[in-house]
Write an enzyme that holds these catalytic residues in place. Structure first.
Site, mmCIF file in Angstrom:
data_model
loop_
_atom_site.group_PDB
_atom_site.id
_atom_site.type_symbol
_atom_site.label_atom_id
_atom_site.label_comp_id
_atom_site.label_asym_id
_atom_site.label_seq_id
_atom_site.Cartn_x
_atom_site.Cartn_y
_atom_site.Cartn_z
ATOM 1 N N ARG A 1 -28.898 11.507 -5.111
ATOM 2 C CA ARG A 1 -28.585 11.340 -6.522
ATOM 3 C C ARG A 1 -29.384 10.165 -7.073
ATOM 4 N NH1 ARG A 1 -23.983 9.325 -6.937
ATOM 5 N NH2 ARG A 1 -23.197 9.666 -4.826
ATOM 6 N N TYR A 58 -31.781 18.326 -6.082
ATOM 7 C CA TYR A 58 -30.847 17.763 -5.102
ATOM 8 C C TYR A 58 -29.389 18.010 -5.511
ATOM 9 C CZ TYR A 58 -27.848 14.657 -2.591
ATOM 10 O OH TYR A 58 -26.803 14.190 -1.846
ATOM 11 N N LYS A 111 -20.640 16.826 -9.113
ATOM 12 C CA LYS A 111 -20.392 15.513 -9.721
ATOM 13 C C LYS A 111 -20.429 15.590 -11.249
ATOM 14 C CE LYS A 111 -20.422 13.660 -5.635
ATOM 15 N NZ LYS A 111 -19.358 12.983 -4.940
ATOM 16 N N HIS A 119 -12.600 11.098 -7.437
ATOM 17 C CA HIS A 119 -13.511 11.187 -6.293
ATOM 18 C C HIS A 119 -12.680 10.998 -5.023
ATOM 19 C CE1 HIS A 119 -17.499 9.556 -4.399
ATOM 20 N NE2 HIS A 119 -17.335 10.833 -4.166
ATOM 21 N N SER A 178 -18.967 5.961 -1.415
ATOM 22 C CA SER A 178 -19.820 6.752 -0.525
ATOM 23 C C SER A 178 -19.980 6.062 0.822
ATOM 24 C CB SER A 178 -21.207 6.916 -1.144
ATOM 25 O OG SER A 178 -21.080 7.607 -2.350
ATOM 26 N N CYS A 210 -18.056 5.967 3.415
ATOM 27 C CA CYS A 210 -16.878 5.364 4.044
ATOM 28 C C CYS A 210 -16.097 6.394 4.855
ATOM 29 C CB CYS A 210 -15.969 4.718 2.999
ATOM 30 S SG CYS A 210 -16.639 3.201 2.313
ATOM 31 N N ASP A 238 -13.997 15.778 -1.142
ATOM 32 C CA ASP A 238 -14.788 14.967 -2.070
ATOM 33 C C ASP A 238 -14.160 14.771 -3.443
ATOM 34 O OD1 ASP A 238 -17.150 13.464 -2.627
ATOM 35 O OD2 ASP A 238 -18.042 15.173 -3.661
ATOM 36 N N ARG A 245 -28.167 17.201 4.523
ATOM 37 C CA ARG A 245 -26.858 17.780 4.193
ATOM 38 C C ARG A 245 -26.639 19.154 4.799
ATOM 39 N NH1 ARG A 245 -23.215 14.704 0.738
ATOM 40 N NH2 ARG A 245 -24.423 12.818 0.365
#
Ligand code: SAT
Ligand code: MN
Length: 573
Positions: A56, A184, A193, A213, A235, A237, A262, A354
């Site tokens: 991103r 992407y 998102k 989120h 992100s 974690c 997510d 990914r």
């Protein structure tokens, strides 16, 4: 849009298997995707992106409200007129020689009161194939929309993938998203998102719900009783790992069920509980580090019908990434498309490579993951990655206190230049890059929601990443995190004992189940110590962030902070 982009032809996606085969064949013929070994990885394909298009791009992401003030101090802003003009120029004729795909999709279970409909226009087959997994797309979505329904208008084009001509623009007031110049995931799968969080959060504010989120998981105890929790972490974690947690040996009677990894959409249910649905239909997960130990459920999920992006392609047409297993001796083609061997300096897989896989394939997928009303949330968890300060877990004192705690979460990075840790990045509710409106108004909305939930969840804070002086983790994490989740559920049920401190409730000695388990001597004390001096410094650091939010910061946030300060000063923790 056809008149603007001038595609050679337009294809309306129906979501059928025949369509998938057709698009796959077409993408294979242009080299956009490669078919993997269909015996070992049935239904799986491989894609390599442009090397300049792997993540991103927050600095190219804009909230385009009529008034700049409404986007708030934490978002990049462009006026709608400028944005439509600038992107319109880039979109102009950009689909010549290409096909325009029209992808109707639903976020959330079809027919659910939580569901939202979008229509994405794109010139990328890769995007269509990903959206096929990540959303409920095609004929069913069009039928659900009917002839007069409301939907989010999503225009996406690759154009020339030039990062200088890349923009991801959101027009919340028009329920519209325009994204150009990137292929992407987070930039191009506009349901994710862009719709489910940025436009979603704006709609949530208007309509009285929350787009967050957050992962969603269910815990079933040996007697068959269920509790659900939703958890927000910045992100990197471990959201996907936590969502697919495998209970450690001492807790074999428990089951952990995955609802989402997510995004969560949260509404007050008819029964007065906070209800959560996962708006997505698949997982767009980070490959590196995923292995049999860290996340066996994810590994099982991605054995079929999966799109692998920017991982290492092995000569036998299977895939590998750092942290999967020992590097393949035979090497392969790396994420840049170059020959690679274990001796190469370059990584085999990009760190943000990914997998895209259908959620229904996950062995731990909850039997309730598509319940139209959503699952009732017993606990909300906020967390960050910090080496010190917060205990392993604490329970906040109220919804308002929990909102303040969520608003001030942060992650620390290691500063490579100085070798020092402690570069703190505030990431309120892990929504900093995803809130589609003014962050101060967002906090106010959280506070208002608290008044509407008759049976509100408890709000907790965790930090799995505490370290000792040498930088060793004090807590093992992964499956062992279940011990902490069970303490939370004990608190919800009124069975787990707690000690009240200035910052909130921490587990009473013995109330965190540590059976079959041992920590380093002294670790437990460190994990639950409340260091008064460090917390007073933390408050100072929070103020820098609060100052940035400015005068739309709700008074209650400052009030919660002063109350914390008073408690710290009064009882010295
Ligand atoms: O980078 S994405 O937004 O596509 C995935 C994520 O950060 O969760
Ligand atoms: Mn995310």
């Amino acid at each position: 849009m056809e008149a603007l982009c001038r595609p050679d032809k337009t294809h309306w996606c129906d979501g059928s298997e025949a369509e998938k085969d057709l698009l796959t064949r077409e993408a294979v013929s242009t080299g956009e995707i490669t078919i993997l070994d269909q015996k070992k990885l049935p239904g799986c394909v491989y894609h390599r992106s442009d090397p300049q298009d792997v993540a991103r791009t927050e600095d190219l992401t804009f909230i385009c409200t009529r008034s700049k003030e409404d986007a708030g101090p934490t978002n990049h802003w462009m006026s709608p007129a400028d944005a439509y003009g600038k992107l319109g120029e880039i979109f102009k004729d950009s689909m010549k020689g290409r096909t325009m795909y029209v992808v109707p999709f639903v976020m959330g279970p079809i027919g659910s009161p939580h569901a939202k409909i979008g229509v994405q226009i794109t010139d990328s087959i890769y995007v269509v194939l990903n959206n096929r997994i990540m959303t409920r797309m095609g004929k069913a979505a069009l039928e659900s929309l009917g002839s007069s329904g409301e939907f989010t208008r999503c225009l996406h084009g690759k154009a020339d993938l030039n990062p200088k001509r890349r923009f991801i623009c959101h027009f919340p007031e028009d329920n519209t998203i325009w994204s150009v110049g990137s292929n992407y995931g987070g930039n191009a799968l506009l349901g994710k998102k862009c719709l489910a969080l940025r436009i979603g959060s704006y709609l949530g504010k208007k309509e009285g719900w929350l787009a967050e989120h957050m992962l969603i998981l269910g815990i079933e105890d040996p007697a068959g009783k269920f509790h659900y929790v939703a958890a927000a972490f910045p992100s990197q974690c471990g959201k996907t790992n936590l969502a697919m947690l495998v209970p450690p040996a001492a807790f074999r009677g428990y089951k952990v069920w995955t609802v989402g990894d997510d995004i969560a959409w949260l509404r007050v249910g008819k029964d007065g509980t906070l209800r959560a649905v996962n708006p997505e239909a698949g997982f767009f997960g980070v490959a590196p580090g995923t292995n049999k130990t860290s996340n066996p459920n994810a590994l099982a999920t991605i054995q079929k019908n999966t799109i692998f992006t920017n991982v290492l392609l092995k000569p036998d047409k299977t895939v590998w990434w750092e942290g999967l297993e020992a590097p393949p001796a035979e090497g392969g083609i790396n994420w840049r498309g170059e020959a690679w061997t274990p001796a190469s300096k370059e990584k085999g897989a990009h760190p943000n490579s990914r997998f895209t896989a259908p959620a229904g394939q996950c062995p731990s997928i909850s039997p309730h993951w598509e319940d139209p009303e959503g699952v009732p949330i017993s606990a909300i968890i906020f967390g960050g990655r910090r080496a010190s300060l917060a205990p392993l877990v604490y329970e906040t004192l109220s919804w308002a206190h929990g909102t303040y705690v969520g608003a001030t979460i942060a992650s620390e990075t290691t500063s490579a230049a100085t070798g020092k840790t402690g570069v703190v990045r505030r990431d309120p509710m892990a929504m900093l890059p995803f809130c589609g409106y003014h962050m101060g108004d967002y906090f106010a909305h959280w506070l208002e929601m608290g008044d509407k939930i008759q049976r509100p969840p408890k709000i907790f804070h965790v930090d799995w990443f505490r370290t000792d002086e040498e930088g060793n983790y004090l807590w093992p994490g992964f499956g062992e995190n279940l011990r902490v989740l069970l303490w939370m559920i004990g608190r919800v049920e009124g069975t787990a004992k707690a000690r009240k401190t200035a910052i909130g409730y921490v587990p009473e000695t013995g109330s965190l189940d540590l059976s079959g388990f041992s920590l380093r001597p002294g670790a437990l004390e460190t994990l639950f110590k409340v260091d008064r001096g460090a917390w007073l410094k933390e408050i100072e650091s929070q103020n820098e962030f609060f100052d940035k939010i400015g005068d739309r910061l709700p008074q209650a946030m400052k009030r919660e902070q002063s109350k914390l300060k008073e408690r710290l000063e009064r009882d010295g923790a």
